[in-house]
Design a protein around this motif. Structure first.
Motif, PDB file in Angstrom:
ATOM      1  N   HIS A   1      68.098  42.427  26.903  1.00 24.26           N
ATOM      2  CA  HIS A   1      69.568  42.629  27.874  1.00 24.26           C
ATOM      3  C   HIS A   1      69.716  44.252  28.494  1.00 24.26           C
ATOM      4  O   HIS A   1      69.418  45.125  28.136  1.00 24.26           O
ATOM      5  CB  HIS A   1      70.540  43.381  25.869  1.00 24.26           C
ATOM      6  CG  HIS A   1      70.801  42.063  25.354  1.00 24.26           C
ATOM      7  ND1 HIS A   1      71.257  40.685  25.696  1.00 24.26           N
ATOM      8  CD2 HIS A   1      69.734  41.130  24.547  1.00 24.26           C
ATOM      9  CE1 HIS A   1      70.959  39.895  24.603  1.00 24.26           C
ATOM     10  NE2 HIS A   1      70.484  40.551  23.865  1.00 24.26           N
TER      11      HIS A   1
ATOM     12  N   CYS B   1      71.431  50.534  18.442  1.00 17.19           N
ATOM     13  CA  CYS B   1      71.682  50.086  19.407  1.00 17.19           C
ATOM     14  C   CYS B   1      72.407  49.765  18.561  1.00 17.19           C
ATOM     15  O   CYS B   1      73.936  49.864  18.237  1.00 17.19           O
ATOM     16  CB  CYS B   1      70.846  49.318  20.327  1.00 17.19           C
ATOM     17  SG  CYS B   1      70.947  47.186  19.467  1.00 17.19           S
ATOM     18  N   GLU B   2      74.282  49.120  20.128  1.00 18.21           N
ATOM     19  CA  GLU B   2      75.477  48.592  19.434  1.00 18.21           C
ATOM     20  C   GLU B   2      75.091  47.801  18.692  1.00 18.21           C
ATOM     21  O   GLU B   2      76.459  46.866  18.273  1.00 18.21           O
ATOM     22  CB  GLU B   2      76.298  48.476  20.955  1.00 18.21           C
ATOM     23  CG  GLU B   2      75.787  47.439  21.849  1.00 18.21           C
ATOM     24  CD  GLU B   2      76.300  47.928  23.196  1.00 18.21           C
ATOM     25  OE1 GLU B   2      76.591  47.250  23.914  1.00 18.21           O
ATOM     26  OE2 GLU B   2      76.284  48.639  24.313  1.00 18.21           O
ATOM     27  N   LYS B   3      74.064  46.549  19.108  1.00 16.57           N
ATOM     28  CA  LYS B   3      73.831  45.175  18.353  1.00 16.57           C
ATOM     29  C   LYS B   3      73.514  45.513  17.228  1.00 16.57           C
ATOM     30  O   LYS B   3      73.054  45.025  16.072  1.00 16.57           O
ATOM     31  CB  LYS B   3      73.543  44.514  19.180  1.00 16.57           C
ATOM     32  CG  LYS B   3      73.536  43.877  20.204  1.00 16.57           C
ATOM     33  CD  LYS B   3      72.917  42.954  21.063  1.00 16.57           C
ATOM     34  CE  LYS B   3      74.336  42.666  21.923  1.00 16.57           C
ATOM     35  NZ  LYS B   3      74.047  40.794  22.521  1.00 16.57           N
ATOM     36  N   GLY B   4      72.967  46.772  16.758  1.00 15.54           N
ATOM     37  CA  GLY B   4      72.202  47.346  15.526  1.00 15.54           C
ATOM     38  C   GLY B   4      70.911  46.772  14.942  1.00 15.54           C
ATOM     39  O   GLY B   4      70.305  47.239  13.503  1.00 15.54           O
ATOM     40  N   SER B   5      69.901  47.020  16.807  1.00 11.63           N
ATOM     41  CA  SER B   5      68.962  46.955  16.148  1.00 11.63           C
ATOM     42  C   SER B   5      68.614  48.384  16.103  1.00 11.63           C
ATOM     43  O   SER B   5      68.845  48.832  17.218  1.00 11.63           O
ATOM     44  CB  SER B   5      68.033  46.099  17.655  1.00 11.63           C
ATOM     45  OG  SER B   5      68.457  44.386  16.728  1.00 11.63           O
TER      46      SER B   5
ATOM     47  N   HIS C   1      72.201  45.795  29.598  1.00 10.41           N
ATOM     48  CA  HIS C   1      73.444  46.860  29.606  1.00 10.41           C
ATOM     49  C   HIS C   1      72.827  47.212  28.002  1.00 10.41           C
ATOM     50  O   HIS C   1      73.579  48.410  27.896  1.00 10.41           O
ATOM     51  CB  HIS C   1      74.774  45.322  29.344  1.00 10.41           C
ATOM     52  CG  HIS C   1      74.680  44.842  28.700  1.00 10.41           C
ATOM     53  ND1 HIS C   1      74.044  43.983  28.466  1.00 10.41           N
ATOM     54  CD2 HIS C   1      74.910  45.028  26.793  1.00 10.41           C
ATOM     55  CE1 HIS C   1      73.521  42.834  26.653  1.00 10.41           C
ATOM     56  NE2 HIS C   1      74.769  43.400  25.721  1.00 10.41           N
ATOM     57  N   LEU C   2      72.166  46.983  27.503  1.00  6.76           N
ATOM     58  CA  LEU C   2      71.853  47.921  26.488  1.00  6.76           C
ATOM     59  C   LEU C   2      70.220  48.960  26.537  1.00  6.76           C
ATOM     60  O   LEU C   2      69.699  48.915  25.161  1.00  6.76           O
ATOM     61  CB  LEU C   2      70.990  47.066  25.478  1.00  6.76           C
ATOM     62  CG  LEU C   2      71.554  46.498  24.591  1.00  6.76           C
ATOM     63  CD1 LEU C   2      71.788  45.336  23.616  1.00  6.76           C
ATOM     64  CD2 LEU C   2      73.327  47.173  24.723  1.00  6.76           C
TER      65      LEU C   2
END
Length: 116
Positions: free
Chosen positions: A2, A19-23, A4-5
């Motif tokens: 990703h 990160c914003e996805k929790g990883s 953008h991450l």
């Protein structure tokens, strides 16, 4: 993957930084055993190179070290490292120029050479 991450990060990275996805966040590097992103793009770039510049590597970590094997036979190669290691791919190359210097000093010497 990703793109953008990929974050700009200036502090220490700690367990629990997510990160914003929790990883868990990790450095934007390739660890041993992982595939090299965009390796195929790198191969295509090397196939069309006029010159190749290698800076600050032992030339012992594959598959990245194998990229130099894809440059054309008439391509000049400049290898900048205070302790260069002549890998299998480099040993058989014509046009190999070794600059036994740090990256900073070696690039200054190479720039002078290429400008002349």
């Amino acid at each position: 993957s990703h793109p953008h991450l990929i974050y700009e990060w200036e502090n220490d990275l700690n367990i629990g930084d997510l990160c914003e996805k929790g990883s868990q966040l990790r450095p934007h590097i390739v660890w041993f055993g992982e595939s090299v992103p965009m390796l195929e793009v790198g191969i295509r770039e090397m196939l069309d190179a006029d010159i190749a510049i290698i800076i600050g590597t032992s030339m012992q970590v594959y598959p990245a070290a194998s990229l130099i094997g894809f440059v054309p036979s008439d391509c000049d190669i400049y290898y900048i490292d205070p302790q260069p290691h002549i890998s299998h791919e480099l040993a058989s190359r014509q046009g190999l120029n070794i600059i036994e210097e740090s990256a900073t000093n070696g690039m200054l010497k190479l720039a002078d050479h290429l400008i002349k």
